[in-house]
Design an enzyme around this catalytic site. Structure first.
Site: not given
Length: 266
Positions: A162, A149
């Site tokens: 995250y 990501s």
């Protein structure tokens, strides 16, 4: 639109984890359209069945094996690899797409949440890759793509868990790439920004709640703020993954390819 040939991966066996999520779902479809035999896995049997049906309606001769598995469990990972290789032969292409989002600001973050996110987004791809790499190394052939990501490249508000997991995944990608390339196995990552998937929409919804906007308002804001003017689609990420798995990318090693609509330039 596709620029890929239908025989790029003929004779290759690809394993796609997280196939019940938007990116994994589209990746499995793209790879079978390019000739690969594909094993798909996830926790939702109904979605796996739907994906298998979608693939076979578009590619009637495609070989698709579906395995329900919770990759957080070592026994399920072992069962997955054993079943996949018994049915379709050695795995030469691996897409680590399974993962979760979540977390909170540091003062509210619990150890259980932190450890679960790190386990699923970081530890699991390593341990699954380790299992499959043995055969790739023996055969001196293979390619692995980790779905990371943009959050693995810069911090975000309330993103400690995250973001940390994706930074770690990018570090694994680079370190493993140095080891694996000695045996003709390439390892890379893709780093999308927001993607129009269930997970991506959830992230936009949470950000909208923090900023007192509706989901629709926040989605429009995020789209408008991108130089491209829109959020990426799962198919666009899947196409990038397919390229990295292919011989067209044979000298791309240890990279984290951004799919950001130009956002990293701002």
């Amino acid at each position: 639109m596709s620029v890929f040939s239908s025989n790029v991966f003929t004779g290759k066996h690809a394993l796609v984890t997280g196939a019940t999520g938007g990116i994994g779902y589209e990746t499995a479809k793209v790879l079978t359209a390019m000739g690969a035999d594909v094993t798909i896995t996830g926790r939702k049997e109904d979605v796996l069945n739907q994906l298998k049906g979608d693939i076979q309606s578009e590619q009637p001769y495609a070989k698709v094996v579906s395995v329900v598995a919770d990759l957080a469990e070592a026994s399920d990972r072992e069962k997955l690899v054993q079943t996949a290789q018994e049915k379709l032969g050695p795995i030469s292409l691996l897409v680590n797409s399974a993962g979760i989002s979540g977390g909170s600001v540091v003062e509210e973050l619990t150890q259980d949440v932190l450890e679960r996110i790190m386990h699923l987004n970081y530890t699991v791809p390593i341990m699954l890759s380790q299992q499959i790499y043995k055969t790739m190394k023996e055969n001196q052939e293979g390619a692995i793509v980790n779905v990371s990501s943009l959050s693995g490249l810069r911090g975000t508000y309330a993103g400690t868990a995250y973001v940390g997991s994706k930074f770690a995944l990018n570090g694994f990608t680079q370190s493993f790439a140095l080891e694996a390339i000695e045996h003709n196995v390439r390892v890379n990552a893709v780093c999308p920004g927001y993607v129009d998937t269930e997970m991506g929409r959830d992230g936009i919804r949470r950000k909208g709640e923090r900023e007192n906007r509706s989901f629709e308002e926040q989605f429009e804001t995020e789209s408008r703020n991108l130089p491209s003017g829109r959020i990426s689609t799962p198919k666009e990420v899947a196409n990038t993954i397919a390229f990295l798995l292919s011989d067209a990318a044979e000298n791309i090693v240890g990279e984290a390819v951004k799919i950001s609509g130009g956002s990293v330039m701002r």
